[in-house]
Design a protein around this motif. Structure first.
Motif, PDB file in Angstrom:
ATOM      1  N   ARG A 111       0.822  -1.207   0.000  1.00 47.24           N
ATOM      2  CA  ARG A 111       0.000   0.000   0.000  1.00 47.24           C
ATOM      3  C   ARG A 111       0.859   1.261   0.000  1.00 47.24           C
ATOM      4  O   ARG A 111       0.595   2.211  -0.738  1.00 47.24           O
ATOM      5  N   THR A 112       1.910   1.244   0.834  1.00 45.07           N
ATOM      6  CA  THR A 112       2.788   2.405   0.919  1.00 45.07           C
ATOM      7  C   THR A 112       3.496   2.661  -0.398  1.00 45.07           C
ATOM      8  O   THR A 112       3.584   3.794  -0.876  1.00 45.07           O
ATOM      9  N   LEU A 113       4.015   1.612  -1.014  1.00 49.18           N
ATOM     10  CA  LEU A 113       4.707   1.748  -2.298  1.00 49.18           C
ATOM     11  C   LEU A 113       3.751   2.247  -3.375  1.00 49.18           C
ATOM     12  O   LEU A 113       4.096   3.114  -4.180  1.00 49.18           O
ATOM     13  N   ALA A 114       2.545   1.686  -3.390  1.00 47.56           N
ATOM     14  CA  ALA A 114       1.563   2.108  -4.391  1.00 47.56           C
ATOM     15  C   ALA A 114       1.177   3.571  -4.196  1.00 47.56           C
ATOM     16  O   ALA A 114       1.074   4.331  -5.154  1.00 47.56           O
ATOM     17  N   ASP A 115       0.964   3.971  -2.948  1.00 47.39           N
ATOM     18  CA  ASP A 115       0.589   5.356  -2.659  1.00 47.39           C
ATOM     19  C   ASP A 115       1.692   6.324  -3.079  1.00 47.39           C
ATOM     20  O   ASP A 115       1.425   7.391  -3.638  1.00 47.39           O
ATOM     21  N   LYS A 116       2.927   5.962  -2.793  1.00 47.70           N
ATOM     22  CA  LYS A 116       4.058   6.828  -3.141  1.00 47.70           C
ATOM     23  C   LYS A 116       4.193   6.962  -4.654  1.00 47.70           C
ATOM     24  O   LYS A 116       4.367   8.065  -5.182  1.00 47.70           O
ATOM     25  N   ALA A 117       4.089   5.833  -5.348  1.00 46.63           N
ATOM     26  CA  ALA A 117       4.190   5.867  -6.807  1.00 46.63           C
ATOM     27  C   ALA A 117       3.029   6.640  -7.414  1.00 46.63           C
ATOM     28  O   ALA A 117       3.200   7.393  -8.387  1.00 46.63           O
ATOM     29  N   LEU A 118       1.837   6.473  -6.840  1.00 49.08           N
ATOM     30  CA  LEU A 118       0.662   7.205  -7.322  1.00 49.08           C
ATOM     31  C   LEU A 118       0.878   8.702  -7.205  1.00 49.08           C
ATOM     32  O   LEU A 118       0.637   9.459  -8.162  1.00 49.08           O
ATOM     33  N   ALA A 119       1.320   9.160  -6.041  1.00 49.44           N
ATOM     34  CA  ALA A 119       1.536  10.590  -5.828  1.00 49.44           C
ATOM     35  C   ALA A 119       2.572  11.146  -6.791  1.00 49.44           C
ATOM     36  O   ALA A 119       2.391  12.229  -7.363  1.00 49.44           O
ATOM     37  N   GLN A 120       3.654  10.398  -7.012  1.00 50.74           N
ATOM     38  CA  GLN A 120       4.734  10.885  -7.875  1.00 50.74           C
ATOM     39  C   GLN A 120       4.307  10.920  -9.340  1.00 50.74           C
ATOM     40  O   GLN A 120       4.536  11.911 -10.042  1.00 50.74           O
ATOM     41  N   LEU A 121       3.687   9.837  -9.809  1.00 55.21           N
ATOM     42  CA  LEU A 121       3.271   9.794 -11.203  1.00 55.21           C
ATOM     43  C   LEU A 121       2.163  10.804 -11.479  1.00 55.21           C
ATOM     44  O   LEU A 121       2.180  11.494 -12.505  1.00 55.21           O
ATOM     45  N   GLN A 122       1.221  10.906 -10.566  1.00 57.73           N
ATOM     46  CA  GLN A 122       0.142  11.871 -10.742  1.00 57.73           C
ATOM     47  C   GLN A 122       0.692  13.285 -10.852  1.00 57.73           C
ATOM     48  O   GLN A 122       0.284  14.060 -11.727  1.00 57.73           O
ATOM     49  N   GLU A 123       1.626  13.639  -9.975  1.00 60.28           N
ATOM     50  CA  GLU A 123       2.200  14.983 -10.013  1.00 60.28           C
ATOM     51  C   GLU A 123       2.961  15.214 -11.312  1.00 60.28           C
ATOM     52  O   GLU A 123       2.889  16.299 -11.901  1.00 60.28           O
ATOM     53  N   ASP A 124       3.684  14.208 -11.788  1.00 60.12           N
ATOM     54  CA  ASP A 124       4.432  14.345 -13.040  1.00 60.12           C
ATOM     55  C   ASP A 124       3.498  14.570 -14.224  1.00 60.12           C
ATOM     56  O   ASP A 124       3.833  15.309 -15.161  1.00 60.12           O
ATOM     57  N   ILE A 125       2.329  13.936 -14.192  1.00 56.50           N
ATOM     58  CA  ILE A 125       1.356  14.121 -15.269  1.00 56.50           C
ATOM     59  C   ILE A 125       0.701  15.492 -15.166  1.00 56.50           C
ATOM     60  O   ILE A 125       0.604  16.238 -16.146  1.00 56.50           O
ATOM     61  N   VAL A 126       0.265  15.843 -13.972  1.00 52.40           N
ATOM     62  CA  VAL A 126      -0.450  17.112 -13.769  1.00 52.40           C
ATOM     63  C   VAL A 126       0.428  18.307 -14.111  1.00 52.40           C
ATOM     64  O   VAL A 126      -0.021  19.264 -14.752  1.00 52.40           O
ATOM     65  N   CYS A 127       1.694  18.279 -13.684  1.00 55.25           N
ATOM     66  CA  CYS A 127       2.564  19.441 -13.905  1.00 55.25           C
ATOM     67  C   CYS A 127       3.199  19.436 -15.292  1.00 55.25           C
ATOM     68  O   CYS A 127       3.906  20.383 -15.648  1.00 55.25           O
ATOM     69  N   GLY A 128       2.971  18.376 -16.088  1.00 55.53           N
ATOM     70  CA  GLY A 128       3.465  18.345 -17.454  1.00 55.53           C
ATOM     71  C   GLY A 128       4.838  17.741 -17.627  1.00 55.53           C
ATOM     72  O   GLY A 128       5.386  17.758 -18.737  1.00 55.53           O
ATOM     73  N   ALA A 129       5.428  17.172 -16.555  1.00 57.68           N
ATOM     74  CA  ALA A 129       6.726  16.505 -16.700  1.00 57.68           C
ATOM     75  C   ALA A 129       6.604  15.313 -17.636  1.00 57.68           C
ATOM     76  O   ALA A 129       7.556  14.955 -18.344  1.00 57.68           O
ATOM     77  N   ILE A 130       5.435  14.680 -17.645  1.00 61.06           N
ATOM     78  CA  ILE A 130       5.090  13.674 -18.655  1.00 61.06           C
ATOM     79  C   ILE A 130       3.993  14.299 -19.500  1.00 61.06           C
ATOM     80  O   ILE A 130       2.904  14.579 -19.012  1.00 61.06           O
ATOM     81  N   ALA A 131       4.292  14.543 -20.739  1.00 59.04           N
ATOM     82  CA  ALA A 131       3.420  15.353 -21.584  1.00 59.04           C
ATOM     83  C   ALA A 131       2.119  14.640 -21.949  1.00 59.04           C
ATOM     84  O   ALA A 131       2.075  13.403 -22.043  1.00 59.04           O
ATOM     85  N   PRO A 132       1.040  15.412 -22.166  1.00 58.59           N
ATOM     86  CA  PRO A 132      -0.212  14.829 -22.656  1.00 58.59           C
ATOM     87  C   PRO A 132       0.034  14.050 -23.945  1.00 58.59           C
ATOM     88  O   PRO A 132       0.816  14.462 -24.801  1.00 58.59           O
ATOM     89  N   GLY A 133      -0.624  12.908 -24.063  1.00 58.03           N
ATOM     90  CA  GLY A 133      -0.483  12.075 -25.250  1.00 58.03           C
ATOM     91  C   GLY A 133       0.646  11.070 -25.180  1.00 58.03           C
ATOM     92  O   GLY A 133       0.761  10.205 -26.060  1.00 58.03           O
ATOM     93  N   THR A 134       1.493  11.147 -24.150  1.00 53.82           N
ATOM     94  CA  THR A 134       2.622  10.226 -24.021  1.00 53.82           C
ATOM     95  C   THR A 134       2.128   8.804 -23.785  1.00 53.82           C
ATOM     96  O   THR A 134       1.296   8.553 -22.918  1.00 53.82           O
ATOM     97  N   LYS A 135       2.662   7.860 -24.561  1.00 52.04           N
ATOM     98  CA  LYS A 135       2.340   6.447 -24.370  1.00 52.04           C
ATOM     99  C   LYS A 135       3.186   5.907 -23.231  1.00 52.04           C
ATOM    100  O   LYS A 135       4.390   6.159 -23.153  1.00 52.04           O
ATOM    101  N   LEU A 136       2.551   5.168 -22.320  1.00 56.22           N
ATOM    102  CA  LEU A 136       3.224   4.692 -21.121  1.00 56.22           C
ATOM    103  C   LEU A 136       3.373   3.183 -21.115  1.00 56.22           C
ATOM    104  O   LEU A 136       2.483   2.459 -21.560  1.00 56.22           O
ATOM    105  N   SER A 137       4.486   2.729 -20.589  1.00 57.21           N
ATOM    106  CA  SER A 137       4.767   1.303 -20.431  1.00 57.21           C
ATOM    107  C   SER A 137       4.724   0.960 -18.954  1.00 57.21           C
ATOM    108  O   SER A 137       5.418   1.584 -18.152  1.00 57.21           O
ATOM    109  N   GLU A 138       3.919  -0.025 -18.604  1.00 55.18           N
ATOM    110  CA  GLU A 138       3.812  -0.443 -17.204  1.00 55.18           C
ATOM    111  C   GLU A 138       5.172  -0.846 -16.640  1.00 55.18           C
ATOM    112  O   GLU A 138       5.532  -0.474 -15.521  1.00 55.18           O
ATOM    113  N   THR A 139       5.934  -1.567 -17.431  1.00 52.44           N
ATOM    114  CA  THR A 139       7.251  -2.032 -16.980  1.00 52.44           C
ATOM    115  C   THR A 139       8.194  -0.861 -16.743  1.00 52.44           C
ATOM    116  O   THR A 139       8.872  -0.789 -15.710  1.00 52.44           O
TER     117      THR A 139
END
Length: 228
Positions: free
Chosen positions: A15-43
Motif C-alpha cells: 500500500r505504501t509503495l503504491a501510494d508513493k508511486a501514485l503521488a509521484q506519477l500523478q504529479e508528473d502528469i499534472v505538472c506536465g513533466a510527462i506530456a499529454p499524449g505520451t504512451k506509457l509502459s507499465e514495466t
C-alpha cells in the motif's frame, strides 16, 4: 485461516509503495513533466518509480479513474490529452458545478471553515509567484482554494462529481495556463471576493462571482490557445 503479522506488514508495504508511486506519477502528469499524449509502459513506469508491476498496475487503474490516463484497445495507455474544444467544454461544466458549490457553501460552511479558507488565501498571497504576478500554483486537496469550496458545499454527490470526474484534468489545465500576464493577482482577488460573499451568507452572489471567475479563466485559456 487468519492473516499473519507478515501478511499484514506485506500488505502495508504494498500500500505504501503504491501510494508513493501514485503521488509521484500523478504529479508528473499534472505538472506536465510527462506530456499529454505520451504512451506509457507499465514495466518502464515500475522501474522509474521504484515499485514492482503489481503496485504500478494499481496506480495506473487509479489514474484512469481520475481521467489522467486513457487505455485504448491495440494502442495501450496514454496520458490524457484534451483538445481545445474538449477543454472549453470542461470549463463550461466547471463553471456550472463550482458555481453551485459556492452557492451551497454560503449556507453550509461553518465559521471555522470560512476562517480556514481565509487563512489559506493569506498563505497564497505570500507566494513569490503571486507577488511577482507571474503564476498562481496551488497544491491539491486542502491547499487548493477550489477544493475547499467543493468540501464546503457539504454535498456529497457534488463533491464526488467534482473531485473524481474533473478535478485532476482541471489541475492539468491550471498548471499549463496559470501564467497569464497579470492574471494571478486578479485571480487571488476574485477568490477573496468569493469568500467574502460566502462569509456574508450571500449564496446568489457567491455563485455569480464563482461563475464569473471560472468564465474569465476559460476565456484566458482560449486566448492562449488561439495565440499558439
Amino acid at each position: 485461516m487468519g492473516a499473519t503479522e507478515d501478511d499484514t506488514q506485506g500488505a502495508d508495504t504494498f500500500r505504501t509503495l503504491a501510494d508513493k508511486a501514485l503521488a509521484q506519477l500523478q504529479e508528473d502528469i499534472v505538472c506536465g513533466a510527462i506530456a499529454p499524449g505520451t504512451k506509457l509502459s507499465e514495466t518502464r513506469l515500475a522501474e522509474r518509480y521504484g515499485v514492482s508491476r503489481g503496485p504500478m498496475r494499481e496506480v495506473i487503474r487509479c489514474l484512469e479513474s481520475r481521467k489522467l490516463l486513457e487505455r485504448t484497445a491495440h494502442v495501450g495507455t496514454r496520458v490524457t490529452s484534451l483538445d481545445p474544444a474538449a477543454l472549453s467544454q470542461l470549463y463550461y461544466v466547471r463553471e456550472a458545478l463550482e458555481g453551485m458549490a459556492a452557492h451551497l457553501a454560503a449556507t453550509a460552511m461553518s465559521e471555522d471553515e470560512i476562517t480556514a479558507i481565509q487563512e489559506l488565501l493569506a498563505t497564497h498571497e505570500r507566494q513569490q509567484d503571486i507577488q511577482r504576478d507571474t503564476a498562481y500554483f496551488q497544491y491539491e486537496g486542502d491547499l487548493d482554494f477550489h477544493y475547499r469550496i467543493f468540501e464546503g458545499s457539504h454535498n456529497h454527490a457534488l463533491q464526488e462529481t467534482l473531485t473524481n470526474e474533473i478535478y485532476y484534468l482541471l489541475r492539468m489545465s491550471r498548471y499549463r495556463y496559470s501564467g497569464v500576464h497579470k492574471r494571478p493577482q486578479q485571480a487571488l482577488a476574485e477568490h477573496r471576493q468569493i469568500v467574502e460573499a460566502i462569509a456574508e451568507r450571500d449564496a446568489e452572489l457567491a455563485e455569480l462571482l464563482m461563475r464569473r471567475h471560472i468564465s474569465r479563466a476559460r476565456r484566458n485559456i482560449e486566448n492562449q490557445i488561439g495565440d499558439q
